[in-house]
Design an enzyme around this catalytic site. Sequence first.
Site, PDB file in Angstrom:
ATOM      1  CB  ALA A  74      15.943  10.667   2.268  1.00 23.09           C
ATOM      2  N   GLY A 112       0.838  -1.212   0.000  1.00 16.47           N
ATOM      3  CA  GLY A 112       0.000   0.000   0.000  1.00 16.47           C
ATOM      4  C   GLY A 112       0.870   1.259   0.000  1.00 16.47           C
ATOM      5  CB  VAL A 151      17.789   9.365  -4.724  1.00 15.36           C
ATOM      6  CG1 VAL A 151      18.559   9.968  -5.888  1.00 15.36           C
ATOM      7  CG2 VAL A 151      16.846   8.266  -5.197  1.00 15.36           C
ATOM      8  NE  ARG A 192      -1.387  -4.830  -1.123  1.00 18.23           N
ATOM      9  CZ  ARG A 192      -2.219  -3.800  -0.964  1.00 18.23           C
ATOM     10  NH1 ARG A 192      -3.169  -3.574  -1.833  1.00 18.23           N
ATOM     11  NH2 ARG A 192      -2.099  -3.017   0.086  1.00 18.23           N
ATOM     12  CG  ASP A 237       0.413  -2.380  10.423  1.00 20.69           C
ATOM     13  OD1 ASP A 237       1.352  -1.747   9.903  1.00 20.69           O
ATOM     14  OD2 ASP A 237      -0.304  -3.170   9.780  1.00 20.69           O
ATOM     15  CB  THR A 252       1.874   0.962   6.317  1.00 19.14           C
ATOM     16  OG1 THR A 252       0.477   0.750   6.603  1.00 19.14           O
ATOM     17  CG2 THR A 252       2.650   0.614   7.586  1.00 19.14           C
ATOM     18  N   GLY A 281       5.285  -1.871   4.030  1.00 13.61           N
ATOM     19  CA  GLY A 281       4.733  -2.357   5.295  1.00 13.61           C
ATOM     20  C   GLY A 281       5.222  -3.760   5.606  1.00 13.61           C
ATOM     21  CG  ASP A 282       2.715  -6.447   7.829  1.00 12.35           C
ATOM     22  OD1 ASP A 282       2.214  -5.764   6.906  1.00 12.35           O
ATOM     23  OD2 ASP A 282       2.054  -7.272   8.483  1.00 12.35           O
ATOM     24  CB  ILE A 332      -9.997  10.388   1.052  1.00  9.08           C
ATOM     25  CG1 ILE A 332     -10.703  10.155   2.370  1.00  9.08           C
ATOM     26  CG2 ILE A 332     -10.979  10.500  -0.086  1.00  9.08           C
ATOM     27  CD1 ILE A 332     -11.383  11.415   2.890  1.00  9.08           C
ATOM     28  N   GLY A 369      -7.051   0.925   8.718  1.00  6.91           N
ATOM     29  CA  GLY A 369      -6.112   0.458   9.746  1.00  6.91           C
ATOM     30  C   GLY A 369      -5.895  -1.041   9.682  1.00  6.91           C
ATOM     31  NE  ARG A 370      -3.314  -4.167   5.517  1.00  6.74           N
ATOM     32  CZ  ARG A 370      -3.326  -4.583   4.257  1.00  6.74           C
ATOM     33  NH1 ARG A 370      -3.762  -5.780   3.968  1.00  6.74           N
ATOM     34  NH2 ARG A 370      -2.911  -3.799   3.295  1.00  6.74           N
ATOM     35  CG  ASP A 402      -2.690   0.043   7.951  1.00  7.66           C
ATOM     36  OD1 ASP A 402      -3.557   0.893   7.658  1.00  7.66           O
ATOM     37  OD2 ASP A 402      -2.484  -0.979   7.271  1.00  7.66           O
TER      38      ASP A 402
END
Length: 319
Positions: free
Chosen positions: A22, A11, A24, A72, A129, A125, A102-103, A250, A170-171, A127
Amino acid sequence: MKKIAVLTSGGDAPGMNAAIRAVVRQSIFNQVSVVGIRYGYQGLLEGDYLPLEVGSVGDIIHKGGTSLFTSRCPEFKTEQGQIHGMRRLQKNGIDGLVVIGGDGSFRGAQKLSRLGFPTVGIPATIDNDIVGTDFTIGFDTAVNTVIEAIDKVRDTATSLERIFVIEVMGRSKGDIALWAGLSAGAESILVPGVKPDMDAIVKRLIQGKQRHKKHSIIVVAEGVSSADQVAKAITEKSGLETRVTVLGHIQRGGSPSAADRLLGSRLGARAVDQLLAGKSGVMVGVKNNCLVDVPFEIAISENHELSISLYELAQSLAI
Ligand code: ADP
Ligand code: F6P
């Protein structure tokens, strides 16, 4: 290390561009050349590589999304895909990789580092998380976006004396709901890990009406329930009329906040420094405002915990 590659995966999150910039600029500052891989692991497998110069990352720090695009890529979850990816990087003379994501993206990065390819991650991410970092890139902007939306909903809620149930992303985690709910003065916040007490929520709404309260805002994390279901439960229990707003994607867009630009810049430079220092298999993060390195196995563990003290504060301030 002569050549570093950078990609964004999973995501997108506001502030990813500050991190790309940064990576680069810090590479070039250290006389290391840098390649952008477009479309995450998909581009890595397909050889969608782009040499980047100082000017290639001009005019992106203020933009949402990711200028390297993302994807993905199910193929990268296979061992065959990972080995193919590593060979492709080596064939292109790349000595190290920075993965911004993310994870899920870190699981792929961990596989590459275990195969012996130097790989460092940057948490990005909305989230928030990821374990081992206080903040992920994109979270602050998303919270601000949610607050702005709730403030607007509040205007119409007040005018018509209505109850609104607002669903946020927030999954499976509740950081966006909690931080935004508290900052926007929500009456109730429903987050994963805390069993929703519908009777208490309804009681608070009724007491609010009795005190001639003009609006009520209930924030629901998508990992708990849908806003529709919560609204239905409130109406069934109380007869009160409700309205529902699902904020949706959004929350992932928009110009990054100062905090996300700063975090992206700090972590991007740190990731390059760590690769140049011979590190691999770690995510760079921030703890108590200090930069830290966290092994991927910790970063991707499922232990990210919601701040209970913030939750309790939200509860006590919403009386
Ligand atoms: P995020 O990084 O935002 O959590 P995803 O969970 O969608 O996003 O993961 C992004 C990509 O990372 C996946 O499409 C896949 O290419 C790669 N990935 C996810 N899980 C694994 C895994 N277990 N092993 C290898 N690669 C993975
Ligand atoms: O992980 C970021 C996130 O925006 C989550 O908050 C949300 O559940 C998910 O991605 C939505 O994914 P997609 O963009 O594939 O619908």
